[in-house]
Motif scaffolding. Sequence first.
Motif, short mmCIF file in Angstrom:
data_model
loop_
_atom_site.label_atom_id
_atom_site.label_comp_id
_atom_site.label_asym_id
_atom_site.label_seq_id
_atom_site.Cartn_x
_atom_site.Cartn_y
_atom_site.Cartn_z
N LYS A 51 0.83 -1.21 0.00
CA LYS A 51 0.00 0.00 0.00
C LYS A 51 0.86 1.26 0.00
CE LYS A 51 -4.24 -1.86 2.03
NZ LYS A 51 -5.25 -1.74 3.12
N VAL A 59 0.89 -6.20 3.44
CA VAL A 59 -0.33 -5.43 3.25
C VAL A 59 -1.05 -5.39 4.59
CG1 VAL A 59 -1.47 -7.50 2.30
CG2 VAL A 59 -2.50 -5.24 1.98
N ILE A 104 -5.60 -6.19 -1.46
CA ILE A 104 -4.88 -5.38 -2.46
C ILE A 104 -5.90 -4.80 -3.43
CG2 ILE A 104 -3.11 -5.41 -4.25
CD1 ILE A 104 -1.90 -7.85 -2.80
#
Length: 402
Positions: free
Chosen positions: A272, A326, A366
């Motif tokens: 991210k 993530v 994601i």
Amino acid sequence: MQRIDRKEYMDRLCTFRDKQIIKVVTGVRRCGKSTLLEIYRDHLLQSGVEERQILSVNLEDYDFYDLREPKNLHTYIKDRLCPDCMNYVFIDEVQHCKDFARVADSLYIKSNVDLYLTGANANMLSSEIATVLSGRYVEISMLPLSFKEYVDGLGDKTEISKKFTTYLQNGSFPYALALHEQKNALRDYMDGIYNSIVIKDVSARHKITDTLMLESIVRFLFDNIGNPLSTKKIADTMTSNGRKIDVRTVERYISALTQSFILYRAQRYNIKGKQYLKTQEKYYAVDIGLRYYLLGYSDADIGHILENVIYLELLRRGFDVYVGKVDALEVDFVAMQGSRKIYFQVAATVRSADTLQRELSPLQKISDHYPKFILTLDDDPEADYDGIRRVNALDWLLGNIE
């Protein structure tokens, strides 16, 4: 055993043929660098190049020992160049010449020389060497046989799962293929590879005198492939086992192992935040057969073993490979190649609902639209979970999955 053409590497050599750039083939000992150049020389001859245009020197051959001196090497090659045509010059294990970069640079500026080098140590392209040859070379990083090359070398594409087990146990070094039915000879071969890399390449070149500690580090890292590690954790583990070592020495040993291509480091990447992270890296072995040789077959985590194989295959296919983060979850691999990006989860099996959800969860977090895969050893039909593809890892390794 039939000769394996190593097509991906051959294609790269052919792409750069007659281009004014030095071709440098690097990789662990016995991965097939010299054989690749033999195949390429045969290709040159078949394409019309004459024998007199090809000049080969192997600096590990005692016949060429005097050529480890840069002046001798340069004179030997220069005196044998044909003035009226292109010369294809091959120098194997060039790191044995202490100032090879200046020799290579001198040959590079000659318009009738196409230069090819091989080396078994990554630091041959570092610091001042990279400065001397900056912008003048392309590195072709070579690994032992892929699973597809292994199967092709056997010439029999039946019982693929059984062949994969043999591939893991016997190792992916090319000559291991010829010995796949000779267990004692194969173990002697692996013993020779391990000792030549750890003792000759690592200990001698990096002046490491405590080879027992070095071997302990190798065993620990091979036993923890796919696990996030810090040098402090390694040092603490060694010390608690009665082998006191500090963090700086661990870092030095790991650097030596990665430079000799026995070990590969996968850095972590914040998906991210699009940031590279410097903690909790993972390490992978250049060959699972070497791991089995050192640690035996018991207590092997097949999920991490498969992860190691997938990691190396992504390198072969030209990707830069990172361990993804993530939020608080982990994606096994983020594979990048220019503007391409692919996410991978790797698991031995996802037949239980809980395991499947554990593997899906990081990918589901994601938000971009790059391809996402779960690779498993389950021999089940391919499935799709809202754009996340679950496929058989062996089919993927054999190139049957787009």
